[in-house]
Design a protein around this motif. Structure first.
Motif, PDB file in Angstrom:
ATOM      1  N   SER A 150      -6.928  -5.663  -4.226  1.00  0.00           N
ATOM      2  CA  SER A 150      -6.429  -5.911  -5.532  1.00  0.00           C
ATOM      3  C   SER A 150      -6.755  -7.129  -6.249  1.00  0.00           C
ATOM      4  O   SER A 150      -7.119  -8.145  -5.307  1.00  0.00           O
ATOM      5  N   ARG A 197      -6.064  -6.392 -14.785  1.00  0.00           N
ATOM      6  CA  ARG A 197      -4.678  -6.325 -14.454  1.00  0.00           C
ATOM      7  C   ARG A 197      -3.998  -7.422 -14.658  1.00  0.00           C
ATOM      8  O   ARG A 197      -4.564  -8.761 -14.579  1.00  0.00           O
ATOM      9  N   SER A 235       2.745  -8.706 -14.571  1.00  0.00           N
ATOM     10  CA  SER A 235       3.422  -7.386 -14.809  1.00  0.00           C
ATOM     11  C   SER A 235       3.445  -6.508 -13.546  1.00  0.00           C
ATOM     12  O   SER A 235       3.928  -5.224 -13.428  1.00  0.00           O
ATOM     13  N   TRP A 236       2.940  -6.803 -12.450  1.00  0.00           N
ATOM     14  CA  TRP A 236       2.722  -6.284 -11.161  1.00  0.00           C
ATOM     15  C   TRP A 236       4.074  -5.984 -10.787  1.00  0.00           C
ATOM     16  O   TRP A 236       4.903  -6.801 -10.608  1.00  0.00           O
ATOM     17  N   ARG A 237       4.339  -4.786 -10.125  1.00  0.00           N
ATOM     18  CA  ARG A 237       5.790  -4.574  -9.278  1.00  0.00           C
ATOM     19  C   ARG A 237       5.316  -3.594  -8.208  1.00  0.00           C
ATOM     20  O   ARG A 237       4.366  -2.666  -8.197  1.00  0.00           O
ATOM     21  N   ALA A 291       6.649  -1.244  -6.552  1.00  0.00           N
ATOM     22  CA  ALA A 291       6.712  -0.113  -6.878  1.00  0.00           C
ATOM     23  C   ALA A 291       5.885   0.945  -7.674  1.00  0.00           C
ATOM     24  O   ALA A 291       5.824   2.048  -7.519  1.00  0.00           O
ATOM     25  N   ASP A 292       5.207   0.068  -8.728  1.00  0.00           N
ATOM     26  CA  ASP A 292       4.158   0.635  -9.393  1.00  0.00           C
ATOM     27  C   ASP A 292       2.812   0.564  -8.972  1.00  0.00           C
ATOM     28  O   ASP A 292       1.859   0.774  -9.750  1.00  0.00           O
ATOM     29  N   ASP A 293       2.532   0.113  -7.776  1.00  0.00           N
ATOM     30  CA  ASP A 293       1.412  -0.078  -7.398  1.00  0.00           C
ATOM     31  C   ASP A 293       0.854   1.079  -6.451  1.00  0.00           C
ATOM     32  O   ASP A 293       1.409   1.491  -5.294  1.00  0.00           O
ATOM     33  N   PRO A 294      -0.044   1.777  -6.952  1.00  0.00           N
ATOM     34  CA  PRO A 294      -0.580   3.217  -6.308  1.00  0.00           C
ATOM     35  C   PRO A 294      -1.179   2.900  -5.059  1.00  0.00           C
ATOM     36  O   PRO A 294      -1.506   3.879  -4.349  1.00  0.00           O
TER      37      PRO A 294
END
Length: 668
Positions: free
Chosen positions: A39, A58, A62-64, A66-69
């Protein structure tokens, strides 16, 4: 110059710290749709226009998690191991003075696979014993500026007790740097806090690495920006300490917000040093500057070895011109620590068509050990002051069970029980073993055999230890400095093979330290049985109690001719443990022959997991291994007449025992 492919900016004999991309062979094929990558982010705002092919822009803000695939593929699982310092291998290696930091670009910023790849041509660093801090170097204006290290690198480093830092690179304007990105990084919220500091600490915690290297080189700032950077750095360190993370500052931005590399600790960067755990001193240092910097650090109540004196080896490796006496003099206390910039030169300088794993390790041993290739016998005429000559090695081998198959983290094939189960070259540092720390110490009164990692054959993984030569006297090969408890139930297993000549093998175990640096440990020797082909001998340590401080082997040629002997595995145990099987193996995404797998590890300790494909003829093909709980495989195809492919995942324990499989089927 293309901002995604930079070199070091050199002005005279000095340099600004800029990442450059190593040569990674032929152009990459089109990326698989589901392939996860390491990343990288911009602090907040993104560049104008559109990203290049294979690049994803990116925003860190805004990174979280729970939203990181890709988080499951990128999160390290190996905790940072504690380590100890044995009696040094030679009288010049210091135990409590200079340390070594290593800034390494393992791959490009974008398109750097999360979990290894199908090539053995990789910077498979193994000399962790001399390193105190690894920086995952990289970043560029066209791809991203904040880099999280690949999980395999963190797993390998942690296994050897080395913390790994992600990199924050704010590039010079000449290389596409925008001052807005610096302002984005140090922005404050309505409460006067620095939200990106919190986000950076959250990333490191979620990904399992150990903190951040902060390198602000975008010019044009003012005193207000300098004050904001200082406030940001202080908050970053405060939050990082709570999570056991650390922060390193690079000597670039000064307190007035301008970029001016000092090559010293002075009034222009002292507040940043005070706000961080340590500082990389730019290459502009001189002997006088390092001396005054160390004194200044001590006056501040800090240590002089919290300053990394930059040593640029990107272009010339061990041929680099370095004033070693200014950093690590032989005849007095060390002045500062050493910060190696781009030691992956040991790989990159080799011709692309001659970069075999053996070629790489020969060069890497030369860099870290010195020209003698034996840290107990340094070459006093060697102009390169190798780390092994200056810094004592460390070890993490402190508990039973302990095992190693001498896997370096890459190979030309994959072996299991001496048989090839995949003929595809590979790299994955997370599969690397805890390796011998002092390579290679051989005690003998006669001809010294050569010792190397060898990739032509292995018992398990991709490599074995090969001893070759014509020893005319017994030769004792030191393997591991240890602190292992020895009881009546302790046994040692050696898996070995003699390829040429005759050799008598004995296990060497010492329950005390050697009498002096460089001396042979006080070994007790135990006979080891041999047989044709690979053979596992079990040795009971009869008569020994207490703590094993060193483990090695003594080899004696029995016919006077050339000897080739391989060591494929070593295990110290009091019993056997088989890990429980993982559960819930499933395919979470599929696109043609590209598959993402996930599973739930069973309770208890598993060293790593392996993924195999069950072929229609009943054989098993190794597809990969990982310390994570998810894995990607690309480019699979149906076998002739195969309607569905079958896969299995097994847990592998510390003793390389394997669990029952968890299985899943994928219909084509």
């Amino acid at each position: 110059m293309n901002p995604t492919r930079r070199t070091v900016l050199i002005a005279g004999a000095t340099a600004a710290l800029l990442p450059s991309l190593p040569a990674f062979g032929a152009p990459k094929a089109k990326a698989a749709a589901l392939q996860p990558y390491a990343s990288y982010w911009y602090p907040d705002s993104l560049p104008a226009g559109t990203p290049g092919t294979g690049i994803t822009w990116r925003s860190l803000k805004s990174w979280r998690p729970a939203d990181d695939p890709d988080l499951a593929f990128n999160a390290s699982t190996v905790p940072l191991a504690a380590r100890f310092t044995p009696t040094p291998a030679n009288p010049t290696a210091r135990t409590d003075q200079a340390r070594i930091q290593s800034l390494v670009s393992f791959g490009p910023t974008a398109g750097n696979p999360s979990q290894g790849s199908a090539t053995a041509d990789y910077y498979a660093l193994t000399h962790w014993a001399y390193i105190d801090e690894l920086v995952f170097w990289g970043g560029s204006s066209g791809e991203g500026l904040v880099l999280a290290p690949n999980a395999p690198i963190v797993d390998a480093a942690h296994r050897h007790g080395v913390p790994v830092l992600g990199n924050i690179f704010l590039p010079p304007v000449a290389y596409g740097g925008q001052l807005q990105w610096t302002r984005d990084l140090v922005q404050k919220d309505a409460a006067g806090r620095y939200p990106l500091a919190e986000r950076l600490v959250a990333v490191a915690a979620a990904y399992g690495f150990d903190g951040w290297f902060v390198n602000a080189e975008t010019s044009g700032g003012n005193a207000e920006l300098g004050a904001d950077m200082l406030g940001f750095l202080r908050e970053l360190k405060t939050l990082a300490q709570v999570k056991g993370q650390r922060v390193t500052w690079y000597d670039s931005m000064t307190v007035n917000g301008s970029v001016s590399w000092q090559g010293a600790l002075n009034s222009q960067n002292e507040p940043f040093f005070q706000a961080a755990d340590d500082m990389f001193v730019d290459f502009r240092w001189t002997a006088a500057k390092l001396t005054s910097s160390g004194q200044r650090a001590q006056e501040l109540g800090r240590g002089r070895y919290e300053l990394w004196a930059g040593v640029d080896v990107e272009a010339n490796g061990w041929n680099s011109s370095v004033n070693w006496d200014a950093i690590v003099p032989r005849d007095k206390a060390h002045v500062a620590s050493v910060g190696f910039y781009r030691p992956e030169w040991t790989r990159n300088h080799l011709p692309a068509d001659g970069r075999s794993p053996g070629d790489f390790h020969a060069a890497d041993d030369r860099f870290w050990t010195g020209r003698s290739l034996d840290p107990s016998r340094p070459d006093g005429t060697d102009g390169w002051r190798a780390p092994a000559v200056t810094v004592a090695d460390r070890s993490t081998v402190t508990s039973v069970p302990f095992a190693s198959v001498f896997n370096t983290g890459h190979g030309l094939r994959w072996y299991e029980d001496g048989e090839v189960t995949s003929d595809v070259p590979w790299n994955h540092l997370g599969l690397q073993d805890r390796l011998p720390s002092r390579r290679w110490v051989v005690h003998t009164d006669g001809r010294r055999p050569a010792v190397t990692f060898d990739f032509a054959d292995a018992w398990h993984g991709g490599s074995s230890v090969l001893v070759a030569g014509e020893p005319d006297r017994p030769a004792v090969l030191e393997l591991y400095a240890t602190r292992l408890p020895v009881t009546a139930d302790t046994v040692v297993e050696l898996t070995h093979r003699t390829d040429a000549g005759g050799v008598q093998v004995e296990l060497a175990v010492a329950t005390a330290e050697p009498t002096a640096p460089g001396a042979t440990p006080p070994y007790t020797y135990f006979p080891v049985t041999s047989a044709d082909g690979w053979h596992t001998a079990t040795v009971r340590l009869t008569g020994l109690t207490g703590t094993a401080h060193a483990i090695g082997v003594r080899l004696t040629a029995t016919d006077g001719g050339p000897v080739r002997w391989r060591l494929g595995g070593l295990a110290v145990r009091t019993g056997t443990r088989t890990p429980a099987a993982p559960t819930g193996l499933r395919i979470t995404a599929a696109s043609g022959g590209d598959l993402r797998f996930a599973w739930a590890p069973a309770p208890g300790d598993a060293r790593h997991h392996t993924l195999h494909r069950l072929l229609p003829d009943g054989t098993r093909r190794f597809l990969g291994g990982t310390c994570q709980r998810a894995f990607f495989v690309g480019g699979l195809r149906p076998e002739p007449g195969e309607a569905a492919a079958r896969f299995e995942v097994r847990a592998v324990g510390e003793l390389y025992t394997t669990s029952d499989p968890a299985t899943v089927t994928h219909r084509w």
